[in-house]
Design an enzyme around this catalytic site. Sequence first.
Site, PDB file in Angstrom:
ATOM      1  N   ASP A  24      -3.075   2.447  -5.979  1.00 60.44           N
ATOM      2  CA  ASP A  24      -1.895   2.514  -5.110  1.00 60.44           C
ATOM      3  C   ASP A  24      -1.808   1.318  -4.172  1.00 60.44           C
ATOM      4  O   ASP A  24      -1.207   1.398  -3.118  1.00 60.44           O
ATOM      5  CB  ASP A  24      -1.924   3.813  -4.298  1.00 60.44           C
ATOM      6  CG  ASP A  24      -3.139   3.892  -3.391  1.00 60.44           C
ATOM      7  OD1 ASP A  24      -4.063   3.086  -3.584  1.00 60.44           O
ATOM      8  OD2 ASP A  24      -3.162   4.751  -2.498  1.00 60.44           O
ATOM      9  N   GLU A  25      -2.391   0.207  -4.560  1.00 63.27           N
ATOM     10  CA  GLU A  25      -2.519  -0.906  -3.626  1.00 63.27           C
ATOM     11  C   GLU A  25      -2.585  -2.214  -4.416  1.00 63.27           C
ATOM     12  O   GLU A  25      -3.251  -2.272  -5.444  1.00 63.27           O
ATOM     13  CB  GLU A  25      -3.848  -0.685  -2.895  1.00 63.27           C
ATOM     14  CG  GLU A  25      -4.020  -1.368  -1.590  1.00 63.27           C
ATOM     15  CD  GLU A  25      -5.463  -1.189  -1.111  1.00 63.27           C
ATOM     16  OE1 GLU A  25      -5.977  -2.136  -0.535  1.00 63.27           O
ATOM     17  OE2 GLU A  25      -6.064  -0.110  -1.336  1.00 63.27           O
ATOM     18  N   ASP A  77       0.860  -1.176   0.000  1.00 61.35           N
ATOM     19  CA  ASP A  77       0.000   0.000   0.000  1.00 61.35           C
ATOM     20  C   ASP A  77       0.899   1.229   0.000  1.00 61.35           C
ATOM     21  O   ASP A  77       1.803   1.342   0.824  1.00 61.35           O
ATOM     22  CB  ASP A  77      -0.856  -0.053   1.281  1.00 61.35           C
ATOM     23  CG  ASP A  77      -2.055   0.870   1.189  1.00 61.35           C
ATOM     24  OD1 ASP A  77      -2.238   1.498   0.133  1.00 61.35           O
ATOM     25  OD2 ASP A  77      -2.792   0.956   2.182  1.00 61.35           O
TER      26      ASP A  77
END
Lengths: 372, 423
Positions: B136-137, B43
């Site tokens: 973003d993960e 993350d």
Amino acid sequence: MKVTIERAQLLKSLGHVHRVVERRNTIPILANVLIRAERSKLSLKATDLDLEVTDSITAEVSPGGSTTVPAHMIYEIVRKLPDGAQVVLEASSDRAVLTVRAGRSRFTLQTLPESDFPDLNAGELTHSFKLAAADLKRLIEKTQFAISTEETRYYLNGIYLHTATAGKKPTLRAVATDGHRLAQFELALPSGADGMPGIIVPRKTVAEVQRLIEDTDVDIAIDLSPSKIRFTIGDVVLTSKLIDGTFPDYARVIPLGNDKQLIVDKKEFEAAVDRVSTVSSERGRAVKLSLSGGKVTLSVTNPDSGSATEEIEAEYKAEPLDIGFNSRYLLDIASQIEGETAVLKLADPGSPTLIQDKDAKGALYVLMPMRV
Amino acid sequence: MTPGPCRDCLADVPDGKARCQACGSPRIVRHSDLDDLAIAHVDCDAFYATIEKRDNPAIADKPVIVGGGRRGVVTTACYIARTFGIKSAMPMFEARRLCPAAVIVPPAMAKYAAVGRQVRAAMLELTPMVEPVSIDEAFMDLAGTRRLHGMSPAKALARFAAGVERTLGITISIGLSCNKFLAKIASDLDKPRGFAVLGQREAAAFLASKPVSLIYGVGRVGQTRLAADGFRLIGDLQKADETSLMRRYGAEGRRLFRLARGIDSRPVAPERETKSVSAETTFERDIAILRPLERHLWELCEKVSARLKAKELAGSTITLKLKTADFRLRTRARTLTDPTQLAAKIFAAGRDLLAREVDGTKFRLLGIGVSMIVEGRDADPADLVDARTARSAAAERAVDRLRQRFGRAAVIKGLALEEDEEA
């Protein structure tokens, strides 16, 4: 209100009306059946606001009155009562409950006031004619399967009933289509139907009428206007709204000019389509028909499981042709064919195919091919 | 303490040492089962804000909020801003009140997407088993990569985190565990710039004191319902037996039983099979009128249609999604007779569903989705009564080609929609 009636009679009558009632209702009164008793007559009525069925039967009434109770519940109660039982329906003096008694069973049902029960105002019905039960049965049977279930094109969600001509004779014609197949059936125009408007009878109404005429051979009186239709079957009266829309100009898609004729044995063809389509995983996969000379080769290829082919004899004189159809639609139509042979008139793999039944006068089918 | 690698220089630090003997860093990854764990959740820390700080060092030590624009809410707050109590999705005026000195940056999605792709590329160098969750993960499965990298998954991940920091200038947090559920929880434990390890053995004890909302899929409503049944903490769920949970909650009960013990058998699935394609939009101002809603709907239909076409897919169930001004969700679905990938057909069904919902209620969000996905070649067969299907399919494809060459704005359909011929 107090009514005494034989269980079988009440059950039959409730059976006629209760199916109209939707299982899930947001308006409580629509879950109920209206019970009205007067002068040795018991009448029942159920509605879903688009469709209304009433039935009346003779019964011992004293005193008269009316109320409404949950339709499916009273139907289930009466169904479970022992055969031959005498049923007593009695409304309490404040009419808040209806008791149902038979033998040593006793049920108390909550009621809703009769005044809340909606009435499907039929308005003036402008055209009236009669059809033999057998004719109406056939008219429904030959077209019902092609009714569309897709709501976006709501005007296809019924049978289009209208006047037409075959040869030079006037006919009453029924057409249904879902865009993939089209079914048409017609019979001689009954007197009184002349000049009637073209109407679209909703799918649910068609199904209810079909059930109501299942075991009858009386003539059925049909009264209609541009917005409503009424079927009178003995003591049972079904009134329905019609679909408010314009049925598409179907005549232009009936390919009367197709010149490649394929004649097959109906039974053999139907069985072969059924067999080869076993390998398709999903319903309604394409079956390919390869026509050449005196035979037709049916084949299905399923990339996930395998393939199947079968060859059957046929009468076909035009140049070789490969064409694909939805196997389920092809089976639906094949099963409608009454004669020994099915006649398919084709043009090319991308155009509608006409299917005729030599032994069922007035019936014809159109099927759109599929890419294969 | 067990031995483990140093996150800064990757040297193995023996048992009992607080700092790395090679570089002096205190950042050591330690866990007794470290060598057996291979599923990671990665993350990025305050992703948008971190990128903005990277690109503008002048704001690096200030509280930064990315947001504003459309709804006037906080999209991302940097860690300094978070110390003022600012959170994502908070209204901007409130964020300003909490921290008047905050630097507010409007979001630059294209830039963030580009960095997101770079991070993903770096992940794919570690393992092909990367399952993106959002920009973003992502989840990663590093099982079987030991010989390839010549090091344990833990070490490879530490090297990856250091590499991202060095080359892309952003920081990430890693959760390493034996399954996705625990990995996701772990990545949150040591944020930012974190590396947390959660093993199956201590999972149950760790989870016991946590609220049930930690279990994914248990939202506000689910939490209330579980609380009413006496399940406030995951520990409460651990005390219940599987049968009684299943009796009460059905298949969900089984899921809760397993997750409460840290058991999760979902595989890391790199290319998730597309089950539906959808698009939605939140309006700048709530809308109650059909006409403007239709216009938004058309744009969404075009978007969904373009995605279906790009993936060579089609679907036959059309689902309309509406969120009212008071956050109630309405979904309405309709199944077509044939799968479609055409914007016009998705729109026709969507508009029909939409028209039934327009009753004066104000809506803040509109979405449209297509599911029951099949291959695109089965889409939009020729139709007996609607000769336009083939024509409109051809027209849409022509528009698609024009847009490919000249951009999306080259052709825009007037929403003076032609009325149905038949209707």
